[in-house]
Design an enzyme around this catalytic site. Structure first.
Site, short mmCIF file in Angstrom:
data_model
loop_
_atom_site.label_atom_id
_atom_site.label_comp_id
_atom_site.label_asym_id
_atom_site.label_seq_id
_atom_site.Cartn_x
_atom_site.Cartn_y
_atom_site.Cartn_z
N CYS A 2 58.50 93.15 109.37
CA CYS A 2 57.14 93.20 108.88
C CYS A 2 56.70 94.67 108.81
CB CYS A 2 56.14 92.45 109.74
SG CYS A 2 56.46 90.70 109.87
N ARG A 27 61.30 96.24 105.38
CA ARG A 27 61.09 95.59 106.68
C ARG A 27 60.93 94.08 106.57
NH1 ARG A 27 59.52 99.73 110.33
NH2 ARG A 27 58.75 98.19 111.80
N TRP A 74 58.27 89.49 107.32
CA TRP A 74 59.56 88.83 107.58
C TRP A 74 59.22 87.69 108.54
CZ3 TRP A 74 62.86 87.73 111.72
CH2 TRP A 74 64.17 87.35 111.35
N ASN A 98 52.80 93.18 113.24
CA ASN A 98 54.27 93.25 113.22
C ASN A 98 54.72 93.01 114.64
OD1 ASN A 98 56.97 94.04 113.02
ND2 ASN A 98 56.46 96.21 113.21
N GLY A 99 55.60 92.01 114.84
CA GLY A 99 56.08 91.72 116.20
C GLY A 99 55.89 90.25 116.52
N GLU A 476 83.05 94.91 110.34
CA GLU A 476 81.94 95.53 109.60
C GLU A 476 82.08 95.23 108.10
OE1 GLU A 476 79.12 96.74 109.81
OE2 GLU A 476 78.84 98.07 108.10
N LYS A 480 79.25 93.31 105.93
CA LYS A 480 78.65 93.87 104.71
C LYS A 480 78.73 92.85 103.58
CE LYS A 480 76.96 96.47 105.60
NZ LYS A 480 76.55 97.19 106.76
N GLU A 483 76.39 89.87 104.16
CA GLU A 483 74.97 90.23 104.03
C GLU A 483 74.50 90.23 102.59
OE1 GLU A 483 73.56 93.37 107.40
OE2 GLU A 483 75.15 94.09 106.11
N HIS A 499 96.70 83.11 115.88
CA HIS A 499 96.17 82.28 116.96
C HIS A 499 95.02 81.39 116.48
CE1 HIS A 499 98.76 84.26 119.79
NE2 HIS A 499 98.33 85.43 119.35
N LYS A 599 65.56 95.09 107.48
CA LYS A 599 66.29 96.27 107.95
C LYS A 599 65.98 96.59 109.39
CE LYS A 599 68.13 100.56 106.64
NZ LYS A 599 69.46 99.98 106.78
C1 G6P Z 1 69.48 94.65 111.13
C2 G6P Z 1 69.96 95.38 109.90
C3 G6P Z 1 71.37 95.89 110.13
C4 G6P Z 1 71.42 96.76 111.37
C5 G6P Z 1 70.87 96.03 112.60
C6 G6P Z 1 70.67 96.97 113.77
O1 G6P Z 1 70.20 93.48 111.30
O2 G6P Z 1 69.92 94.52 108.77
O3 G6P Z 1 71.78 96.65 109.01
O4 G6P Z 1 72.74 97.15 111.61
O5 G6P Z 1 69.60 95.47 112.30
O6 G6P Z 1 69.67 97.88 113.42
P1 G6P Z 1 69.52 99.32 114.04
O7 G6P Z 1 68.32 99.90 113.35
O8 G6P Z 1 69.31 99.13 115.51
O9 G6P Z 1 70.77 100.06 113.77
#
Ligand code: G6P
Length: 604
Positions: A2, A27, A74, A98-99, A476, A480, A483, A499, A599
């Protein structure tokens, strides 16, 4: 998660708020809304979905006023609907938040029993209803907001606007960031300084528990104990707030392309001609027996990669955990432990809580992209990664900058502990310095990667395999892809495939094998052969030596520049990112704002 904005301006605020929300949309983008006070009248407009829907709504239903608050959401409590969109209004007060208000059920039951009628399913509406109650009891807006804030548990950044008050806005922070922007005869608030950049670069960051009472001519701040407090106003440079796509179609594309430059910046910050330049407060690694590393999402995979470096180069045992597990497990932390927290935003709620758990138990170092963030401010030593503003929800340049800073930290640890001789240390530093040029070369393979991605876009499931530091990168790479393309993907340690996951392999499952020609190459190739023997479609990502040796019979081969094996994960992140990006493009998904994600995750 948010984004919130507030303006006491000299001009009409609706367009200013929409512009600022645009810069906060990373956000969250489930709904958006704004409220204004116009000649004393409090009114609001809200729309479900991305900000553009609110802009369209405003065209037909404009909202006048020079004082206003805005929000991009969000969703946490309650589905994305107009009724659940902020601002929430109860009688003469409107609120953006926000929160999460953790005691909202108790408050809601109490208020409902007293006859307050709730219009939404949100936790936020309790803030508005509670304030409305305090106003009805005869308190003035300042006191009503103060009393309300005193009852709230949880994490929040919040802003209040009141009917009949053209020149008053109240804002508070506890756990979620909030910046105040100072203009000429106007004042702003925002979840970050970037939102406010078009209006002002003079910024004051509120601290934990702060409440600010704002008018066009005054900013009064009270601390958590309700004492008047002074908070420094600083002037941010254009670099700190610049957000432009620079001709790229997506933020993610821009941020991938920036990596050679930002990595070089990070190295220039921490490396001098012949040694490291870390802050003097950094503990001497000779005094450290163990490292714990804690993070979420992509930053967690950066930690898992760095574990290989700290253990191999500095002979230091490392434990890595996701913050949401670490914080509730109550792990024992000995006195000779260094706790490292990695976070792009520096505001991730779980990572911050894990950091607070370690306070007074261990030395705390953070590796962050936002130097003014809560995680940075609450650390003993904050190491900026200097990636610049990252907007794309899928983290790219922050990941490789995190890796680069952690690699330099591991080398510094090796130096302190005497586990590497000077020539070996110098060779590793030279290997790091070679990376920006190698990354530029890897970026040159983009068309080839896009062609492979078009084939991947047909798949339902994709596996990523890697050994050593390529294993976290496999995870990772899978993250990606999930996502932004919504294709199911998993990353596995190559040796673990047999396994269980090998049962998934058939002619429909592409398997991406991350395998530079290093000491583990032959082992990885054996695992790759096991996949090919079961008709799996292998995409081998290797260097020219590896491709020549093992490329035969694969579905696709992608050749990367030669790179020092220890730091190969930093280079191989580039094809992993580009594969995800181009697969998403081929599928037509929203690369920069993928569904359900945000994000900055400031809720648990
Ligand atoms: C969210 C974002 C990710 C990020 C993660 C941790 O899930 O979408 O891209 O890696 O938060 O965020 P930070 O700001 O702590 O790296």
């Amino acid at each position: 998660m948010c984004g919130i904005v507030g303006v006491l301006g000299r001009n009409e605020v609706a367009p200013i708020i929409v512009e600022a929300l645009k810069r906060l949309e990373y956000r969250g983008y489930d709904s958006a809304g704004l409220a204004t006070v116009n000649d004393g009248t409090l009114d609001r407009r809200r729309a479900v979905g991305k900000l553009v829907n609110l802009s369209d709504h405003l065209v037909h239903h404009p909202l006048a006023g020079k004082s206003g608050i805005g929000h991009t959401r969000w969703a946490t409590h309650g589905a994305p609907s107009v009724a659940n969109a902020h601002p929430h209004q109860a009688g003469p007060v409107a609120v953006v938040h926000n929160g999460i208000i953790e005691n909202f059920r108790t408050l809601r039951e109490e208020l409902t029993a007293e006859g307050h009628e709730f219009q939404s399913d949100t936790d936020t509406e309790t803030i508005a209803q509670l304030t409305c109650k305090h106003l009805a009891e005869g308190h003035d807006p300042r006191e009503a907001a103060r009393l309300t804030l005193g009852r709230l548990e949880g994490a929040f950044a919040v802003a209040f606007l009141f009917r009949g008050e053209n020149d008053l806005m109240i804002a508070a922070r506890k756990g979620s960031p909030l910046a105040i922007g100072h203009g000429e005869g106007e004042v702003f608030i925002g979840s970050d300084a970037i939102a406010l950049a078009p209006m002002t670069n003079r910024i004051t960051y509120l601290e934990e528990g702060d409440r600010a009472v704002l008018t066009r001519g005054s900013v009064e701040i009270f601390d958590a104990e309700d004492r008047p407090a002074t908070r420094e106003a600083r002037t941010l440079t254009a670099d700190q707030t610049r957000v432009e796509k620079g001709g790229h179609k997506h933020w993610m594309a821009k941020e991938i392309a920036e990596q050679p430059v930002v990595l070089a910046d990070a190295m220039a910050h921490y490396l001098t001609a012949d040694t490291f330049d870390f802050p003097p407060e950094l503990p001497d690694f000779k005094e450290i027996d163990r490292i714990v590393m804690v993070a979420c999402g992509t930053a967690f995979y950066a930690c898992l990669t760095a574990k290989y470096w700290f253990e191999q180069l500095a002979r230091l045992p490392v434990e890595v955990d996701v913050a949401s597990e670490f914080r509730y497990r109550e792990p024992p932390i000995g006195p000779r432990t260094l706790a490292i927290f990695v976070s792009q935003s520096g505001e991730t709620a779980d990572t911050l809580a894990a950091l607070r758990y370690c306070r007074d138990k261990a030395a705390i170092v953070s590796v962050v992209n936002v130097p003014e963030s809560s995680i940075a401010r609450e650390s003993d030593v904050a190491l900026p990664i200097l990636a610049g503003v990252e907007i794309g929800v899928a983290s790219t340049k922050a990941f490789t900058c995190q890796l680069t800073v952690l690699a330099m930290l591991a080398l510094r640890a090796a130096q302190d502990r005497g586990t590497l001789e000077a020539p070996a240390l110098a060779a590793h530093v030279a290997d790091l310095r070679a990376l920006p040029a190698q990354i530029s070369q890897a970026l040159g393979a983009e068309d080839r990667i896009a062609a492979i991605a078009r084939r991947l876009a047909e798949a339902q499931d994709i596996l990523f395999l890697g050994r050593g530091a390529m294993f976290p990168l496999a995870m990772e790479g899978a993250l990606k892809l999930k996502e932004i393309s919504y294709i199911h993907a998993e990353g596995y340690a190559s040796g673990e495939l047999k396994h269980g996951p090998i049962a998934l392999i058939d002619k429909h499952v592409p398997v991406i094998v991350l395998a530079p020609r290093d000491g583990l190459f032959d082992k990885t190739v054996s695992n790759m052969q096991e996949v090919m023997a079961r008709n799996g479609k292998v995409v081998l990502i290797s260097d020219s030596a590896g491709a020549a040796e093992a490329g035969a019979g694969t579905w696709e081969v992608l050749t990367m520049p030669r790179v020092a094996p220890v730091f190969a994960a930093i280079l191989y992140a580039i094809p992993a990112q580009l594969l995800a990006y181009h697969t998403a493009i081929a599928k037509g998904t929203d690369v920069d704002q993928p569904r359900n994600l945000a994000k900055s995750v400031t809720v648990e």
